[in-house]
Design an enzyme around this catalytic site. Structure first.
Site, PDB file in Angstrom:
ATOM      1  N   GLY A  32       0.823  -1.111  -0.018  1.00 52.54           N
ATOM      2  CA  GLY A  32       0.103   0.119  -0.033  1.00 52.54           C
ATOM      3  C   GLY A  32       0.961   1.195   0.117  1.00 52.54           C
ATOM      4  O   GLY A  32       2.028   1.221   0.150  1.00 52.54           O
ATOM      5  N   GLY A  34       0.626   5.541   1.517  1.00 60.52           N
ATOM      6  CA  GLY A  34      -0.090   6.355   2.196  1.00 60.52           C
ATOM      7  C   GLY A  34       0.581   7.647   2.222  1.00 60.52           C
ATOM      8  O   GLY A  34       1.612   8.039   1.455  1.00 60.52           O
ATOM      9  N   PHE A  36       2.842   8.707   4.549  1.00 65.10           N
ATOM     10  CA  PHE A  36       4.297   8.794   4.988  1.00 65.10           C
ATOM     11  C   PHE A  36       5.197   8.465   3.922  1.00 65.10           C
ATOM     12  O   PHE A  36       6.037   8.853   3.547  1.00 65.10           O
ATOM     13  CB  PHE A  36       4.346   8.094   6.103  1.00 65.10           C
ATOM     14  CG  PHE A  36       3.639   8.420   7.318  1.00 65.10           C
ATOM     15  CD1 PHE A  36       3.010   9.825   7.332  1.00 65.10           C
ATOM     16  CD2 PHE A  36       3.862   7.694   8.357  1.00 65.10           C
ATOM     17  CE1 PHE A  36       2.562  10.216   8.541  1.00 65.10           C
ATOM     18  CE2 PHE A  36       2.866   8.156   9.436  1.00 65.10           C
ATOM     19  CZ  PHE A  36       2.391   9.385   9.491  1.00 65.10           C
ATOM     20  N   ARG A  38       5.321   4.306   1.233  1.00 66.32           N
ATOM     21  CA  ARG A  38       5.067   2.942   0.761  1.00 66.32           C
ATOM     22  C   ARG A  38       5.182   1.903   1.795  1.00 66.32           C
ATOM     23  O   ARG A  38       6.263   2.018   2.696  1.00 66.32           O
ATOM     24  CB  ARG A  38       5.834   2.641  -0.563  1.00 66.32           C
ATOM     25  CG  ARG A  38       5.311   3.686  -1.577  1.00 66.32           C
ATOM     26  CD  ARG A  38       6.195   3.226  -2.668  1.00 66.32           C
ATOM     27  NE  ARG A  38       5.852   4.183  -4.094  1.00 66.32           N
ATOM     28  CZ  ARG A  38       6.357   4.334  -4.855  1.00 66.32           C
ATOM     29  NH1 ARG A  38       7.725   4.026  -5.226  1.00 66.32           N
ATOM     30  NH2 ARG A  38       5.934   5.117  -5.808  1.00 66.32           N
ATOM     31  N   CYS A  39       4.329   1.062   1.569  1.00 65.80           N
ATOM     32  CA  CYS A  39       4.442  -0.311   2.412  1.00 65.80           C
ATOM     33  C   CYS A  39       4.675  -1.578   1.768  1.00 65.80           C
ATOM     34  O   CYS A  39       3.720  -1.929   0.789  1.00 65.80           O
ATOM     35  CB  CYS A  39       3.356  -0.330   3.489  1.00 65.80           C
ATOM     36  SG  CYS A  39       3.473  -1.888   4.788  1.00 65.80           S
ATOM     37  N   LYS A  54       7.343  -0.412   6.226  1.00 64.02           N
ATOM     38  CA  LYS A  54       6.753   1.025   6.102  1.00 64.02           C
ATOM     39  C   LYS A  54       8.018   1.753   5.791  1.00 64.02           C
ATOM     40  O   LYS A  54       8.725   1.974   6.717  1.00 64.02           O
ATOM     41  CB  LYS A  54       5.780   1.423   7.188  1.00 64.02           C
ATOM     42  CG  LYS A  54       5.201   2.995   6.727  1.00 64.02           C
ATOM     43  CD  LYS A  54       4.539   3.283   7.985  1.00 64.02           C
ATOM     44  CE  LYS A  54       3.146   2.656   8.294  1.00 64.02           C
ATOM     45  NZ  LYS A  54       2.494   3.512   9.111  1.00 64.02           N
ATOM     46  N   ASP A 148      -8.226   7.905  14.749  1.00 69.41           N
ATOM     47  CA  ASP A 148      -8.306   7.549  13.340  1.00 69.41           C
ATOM     48  C   ASP A 148      -8.653   6.291  12.999  1.00 69.41           C
ATOM     49  O   ASP A 148      -8.274   5.478  12.191  1.00 69.41           O
ATOM     50  CB  ASP A 148      -6.896   7.848  12.780  1.00 69.41           C
ATOM     51  CG  ASP A 148      -7.233   8.213  11.210  1.00 69.41           C
ATOM     52  OD1 ASP A 148      -8.414   8.487  10.668  1.00 69.41           O
ATOM     53  OD2 ASP A 148      -6.220   7.956  10.217  1.00 69.41           O
TER      54      ASP A 148
END
Length: 333
Positions: A32, A34, A36, A38-39, A54, A148
């Site tokens: 994924g 996001g 910050f 990539r993971c 991450k 969150d």
């Protein structure tokens, strides 16, 4: 983290090294991307163990908001150990990236499953919700508010167990007489008191979890609008549709969790004791096919009793009894 197409940032090297420990990790598939970074799925070369890495570029860490959030997530997860919270195994730097080495949840998130399925059945939601309540009670018991909670932060393991992830916005509950009034989180999941800058607390986590329950059962968020001001008006007034396909118990639980007054919402123990969870069938496990298709529940208690009775009758010489109390006629084999 939600999978999407790669952006302008080039992928990291195929191998990542922790220079302090000497461990070498081989980069695998993209899990994924996001805010910050990539993971990726990574494999420790020596042991063959799988992790989620991450990777956050150091340049992004220079931004105060991102750097503080990453440091908060790292510090909080270092002390947390619970079967329904994603575990942080360690961190290191390699070739311009900070790497957070996390527990691998290979089935993606509940948001991924919902995209494939459209919506989930009530037994599935009960199955996942019980586990999420367990993890969230642990967090709250340590004085932490997640801030969150949403389906994309509920990650599913290879064995179809769910875990709470992404603690970057988590913070200790404000002491008596103070409030953390920051407006942070996902807009559609923000509680009315958060919009009014009265601060995040346990009830605002309950609200967000109620939004997640609604979304899982219906396939869309309870509060939707094209423009942000209208979205916030609907949230403040707790204006959302209740589709007729929801059971009365599901509707009652959602209405309780999405009460605009924080003090009127149930505690986590109250959610766990709600009839939606106590009076409906909850599967002991889910098959992997539930990630992309509706599971068939064949282990419900009435059916188990019938099958158990048949096995006993045929296998151990017991004599079945008719509803009137007499012996049942013999059956041919």
């Amino acid at each position: 983290m939600v999978p999407r197409s790669a952006g302008a940032e080039p992928p990291p090297a195929w191998y990542l090294r922790d220079w302090d420990s000497g461990a070498l990790y081989k980069r695998g598939r993209l899990l994924g991307e996001g805010t910050f970074g990539r993971c990726y799925q990574v494999t420790e070369v020596t042991s063959g163990r799988l992790y989620a890495a991450k990777l956050i570029p150091r340049a992004r860490l220079a931004t105060a908001a991102i750097g503080d959030r990453v440091e908060r997530e790292r510090e909080l997860q270092r002390h947390l150990r619970h079967r329904h919270i994603v575990r942080l195994h360690g961190h290191f730097t390699d070739r311009g990236h900070l790497c957070l080495l996390l527990e691998l949840c290979s089935r993606g998130s509940l948001a991924d499953i919902l995209r494939a399925r459209g919506r989930l059945t009530e037994p599935e939601v009960r199955y996942y919700l019980r586990q999420l309540l367990s993890g969230l009670r642990y967090l709250h018991g340590h004085g932490l508010v997640h801030r969150d909670l949403k389906l994309s932060n509920f990650l599913v393991t290879e064995r179809m167990r769910v875990k709470i992830g992404d603690l970057g916005l988590a913070r200790r509950a404000a002491p008596p007489g103070r409030r953390w009034g920051a407006l942070c989180g996902t807009p559609a999941y923000l509680a009315p008191e958060v919009l009014e800058r009265r601060g995040h607390a346990v009830p605002s986590d309950v609200w967000a979890l109620g939004c997640a329950v609604y979304t899982a059962l219906t396939g869309h968020a309870p509060f939707e609008a094209r423009h942000r001001p209208e979205l916030y008006r609907r949230i403040r007034g707790a204006r959302y549709p209740l589709p007729p396909q929801l059971s009365p118990r599901a509707r009652a639980l959602i209405a309780h969790m999405l009460d605009p007054e924080p003090a009127a919402r149930p505690s986590l123990a109250g959610v766990l004791g709600h009839p939606f969870l106590t009076q409906g069938f909850t599967p002991q496990a889910l098959p992997p096919r539930a990630c992309h298709s509706v599971p068939i529940f064949v282990g419900q208690e009435p059916l188990r009793r019938i099958l158990r009775g048949l096995r006993c009758w045929r296998g151990c010489g017991c004599v079945p009894v008719t509803p009137g109390g007499g012996r049942a006629p013999p059956q041919s084999t």
